[in-house]
Design a protein around this motif. Sequence first.
Motif, mmCIF file in Angstrom:
data_model
loop_
_atom_site.group_PDB
_atom_site.id
_atom_site.type_symbol
_atom_site.label_atom_id
_atom_site.label_comp_id
_atom_site.label_asym_id
_atom_site.label_seq_id
_atom_site.Cartn_x
_atom_site.Cartn_y
_atom_site.Cartn_z
ATOM 1 N N TYR A 43 -0.353 0.762 2.965
ATOM 2 C CA TYR A 43 -0.888 -0.588 2.858
ATOM 3 C C TYR A 43 -2.152 -0.548 2.005
ATOM 4 O O TYR A 43 -2.749 0.514 1.805
ATOM 5 C CB TYR A 43 -1.209 -1.174 4.242
ATOM 6 N N SER A 44 -2.573 -1.707 1.560
ATOM 7 C CA SER A 44 -3.774 -1.761 0.730
ATOM 8 C C SER A 44 -5.007 -1.323 1.495
ATOM 9 O O SER A 44 -5.973 -0.831 0.907
ATOM 10 C CB SER A 44 -3.979 -3.186 0.194
ATOM 11 N N ALA A 76 1.524 0.766 -4.052
ATOM 12 C CA ALA A 76 1.099 1.511 -5.239
ATOM 13 C C ALA A 76 0.159 0.640 -6.063
ATOM 14 O O ALA A 76 0.506 -0.480 -6.426
ATOM 15 C CB ALA A 76 2.310 1.917 -6.078
ATOM 16 N N PHE A 77 -1.033 1.180 -6.368
ATOM 17 C CA PHE A 77 -1.988 0.400 -7.150
ATOM 18 C C PHE A 77 -2.906 1.339 -7.932
ATOM 19 O O PHE A 77 -3.073 2.509 -7.597
ATOM 20 C CB PHE A 77 -2.809 -0.522 -6.245
ATOM 21 N N GLU A 78 -3.456 0.813 -8.997
ATOM 22 C CA GLU A 78 -4.345 1.582 -9.869
ATOM 23 C C GLU A 78 -3.676 2.869 -10.353
ATOM 24 O O GLU A 78 -4.298 3.930 -10.438
ATOM 25 C CB GLU A 78 -5.671 1.899 -9.161
ATOM 26 N N ILE A 79 -2.388 2.789 -10.655
ATOM 27 C CA ILE A 79 -1.664 3.948 -11.155
ATOM 28 C C ILE A 79 -2.261 4.351 -12.502
ATOM 29 O O ILE A 79 -2.308 3.559 -13.436
ATOM 30 C CB ILE A 79 -0.164 3.639 -11.314
ATOM 31 N N ALA A 80 -2.716 5.612 -12.614
ATOM 32 C CA ALA A 80 -3.442 5.993 -13.819
ATOM 33 C C ALA A 80 -3.111 7.383 -14.329
ATOM 34 O O ALA A 80 -3.627 7.792 -15.361
ATOM 35 C CB ALA A 80 -4.954 5.900 -13.564
ATOM 36 N N SER A 81 -2.250 8.138 -13.622
ATOM 37 C CA SER A 81 -2.006 9.513 -14.049
ATOM 38 C C SER A 81 -0.619 9.955 -13.614
ATOM 39 O O SER A 81 0.041 9.306 -12.783
ATOM 40 C CB SER A 81 -3.050 10.448 -13.444
ATOM 41 N N GLU A 82 -0.188 11.086 -14.166
ATOM 42 C CA GLU A 82 1.094 11.657 -13.777
ATOM 43 C C GLU A 82 1.069 12.101 -12.316
ATOM 44 O O GLU A 82 2.094 12.120 -11.651
ATOM 45 C CB GLU A 82 1.425 12.841 -14.686
ATOM 46 N N GLY A 83 -0.116 12.467 -11.818
ATOM 47 C CA GLY A 83 -0.227 12.815 -10.403
ATOM 48 C C GLY A 83 0.139 11.652 -9.501
ATOM 49 O O GLY A 83 0.786 11.829 -8.464
ATOM 50 N N ILE A 105 10.088 -1.205 1.599
ATOM 51 C CA ILE A 105 9.146 -2.314 1.449
ATOM 52 C C ILE A 105 8.122 -1.863 0.418
ATOM 53 O O ILE A 105 7.331 -0.953 0.663
ATOM 54 C CB ILE A 105 8.467 -2.652 2.791
ATOM 55 N N LEU A 106 8.145 -2.479 -0.759
ATOM 56 C CA LEU A 106 7.351 -2.020 -1.900
ATOM 57 C C LEU A 106 6.300 -3.041 -2.300
ATOM 58 O O LEU A 106 6.567 -4.240 -2.344
ATOM 59 C CB LEU A 106 8.259 -1.774 -3.108
ATOM 60 N N THR A 107 5.107 -2.565 -2.585
ATOM 61 C CA THR A 107 4.060 -3.371 -3.205
ATOM 62 C C THR A 107 3.557 -2.607 -4.425
ATOM 63 O O THR A 107 3.131 -1.453 -4.298
ATOM 64 C CB THR A 107 2.890 -3.628 -2.246
ATOM 65 N N ILE A 108 3.637 -3.236 -5.586
ATOM 66 C CA ILE A 108 3.186 -2.603 -6.825
ATOM 67 C C ILE A 108 2.209 -3.542 -7.511
ATOM 68 O O ILE A 108 2.575 -4.657 -7.889
ATOM 69 C CB ILE A 108 4.370 -2.281 -7.760
ATOM 70 N N ARG A 109 0.966 -3.091 -7.657
ATOM 71 C CA ARG A 109 -0.068 -3.923 -8.269
ATOM 72 C C ARG A 109 -0.623 -3.206 -9.491
ATOM 73 O O ARG A 109 -1.014 -2.049 -9.422
ATOM 74 C CB ARG A 109 -1.176 -4.225 -7.260
ATOM 75 N N GLN A 110 -0.657 -3.925 -10.595
ATOM 76 C CA GLN A 110 -1.051 -3.351 -11.875
ATOM 77 C C GLN A 110 -2.461 -3.762 -12.251
ATOM 78 O O GLN A 110 -2.822 -4.936 -12.175
ATOM 79 C CB GLN A 110 -0.073 -3.803 -12.969
ATOM 80 N N MET A 111 -3.250 -2.805 -12.684
ATOM 81 C CA MET A 111 -4.536 -3.117 -13.290
ATOM 82 C C MET A 111 -4.310 -3.556 -14.730
ATOM 83 O O MET A 111 -3.366 -3.126 -15.380
ATOM 84 C CB MET A 111 -5.447 -1.891 -13.278
#
Length: 455
Positions: A43-44, A76-83, A105-111
Amino acid sequence: MNVLELPAEMLGKIFNHYVHDHWKGRQVDPERPLSKLRRISAYSDSQTHPVDLTHTCRLWRNTAISMPQLWATIHAFEIASEGDVKMFELWLERSAGHDGAYPLILTIRQMQSRGEEAPVQCFGEVISLAVSQHQRWRHISLSLYGDSQPFFEPLYTVPLPLSTLRGFQVDFNQWDLDGLHHLIGALCSSTALRSVQFGAGFFRTLESDLVFDIVPWDRLTTVTFRALRPSHFIRILSSSMDTLQQLSISCLIFLCRVDKTPIPYVTMRRLQSLRIEAFPTRKHAEDTFGKLFLPSLRELYLPMGFPEDPELRPSGWESLLSLLERSNCKLQTFEYGDDNAPELIENLKSPLFEHLTSLRVTSDLAQHPDVSVQLLAALSEACEETQRPRMFPLLETLILDSVHSGDSVQEMVSTRVAAYGGYGRLKLRRIYAQVIDPDSEEPEYALEMDLHERK
């Protein structure tokens, strides 16, 4: 018994609580980058992580990995690397279960990328991984910028429609209308779909009439909008009058140009909960409520009430009371707030509110000391015939966002206790009141009373 000797079933329940009980909010420092472990969480506001459970011992590791429910709610949020991508892939793998079909149950938030290529590419890899699991989606929440559009294209060509998706939430920024049409069309292909939530970007698609016909309004039970025009509001209700049970709108938008399209009357047979946060004017509230018939309405939320408009005098309250009267509904939960507090008391005294069990007043009563006293006095007043409270005799929960005196609240409670002959017969169970310091206009303290177990 040693904690390492707990039966597997009990250990699993403990693990489930550890991951999914997330009542505490996580404090995120915007200036400090998050670790890759925390960019993927349940969760966030998660402060716990199932990966932590795998580092204690072999038993705990095997137990945690064997429980797909620990991993099947992914934020998933602030995805920034291969890790980050690898961590997301790990969660997907462990969430699949023994047959590979455990629901997601998926939450995907993009910067916003601001032209930075690497974060966008990594984010695209996460989307691609999520799309590859589309047959497992139970609920998906997407907050997206325009540069994410290409990564969803494989979803539009899948041979079979989504089969398990029950609900989705989407908020678009800088997407073109064609991309919105394709994505919403794909999400709406699920025959199991019952709940949808649209952000501000959806408003443009309704203006162009681009996606109205691909949304299965006649199958939805819960619909939420960030913004909506009254004509679309009525049109959507007309298309879902036999199914819709919950409707929430942040703001009804009235355009400057005159809309001459006649708005028909609509009967919503199953609508139980309605929330409208803001009306531009009281006249607009009258126009909206004046076209509805809601016989099953049980919950009504108007947190910003009816704004003042000196040029348009028709009362929002009059239209609301007319709606309740002609619908002959038994309203049980009501939330209301605006700056014209004096009229609030007189209208709440209407017999149309006699079935209320929960009331929340978000009006700034602390700025109207006399009104605050009058409201609490009205709640204390007893009916001569029955010696029971005249106002809201069935009231169980009372929430006042701001009052000037905690003592007045406690006096009201004492009076209602006496009217019912003691705590055992008292209907009121929970009270929360934010007491405001009249000098600083800041919260002084919160008065919270749980009367359920008092004798």
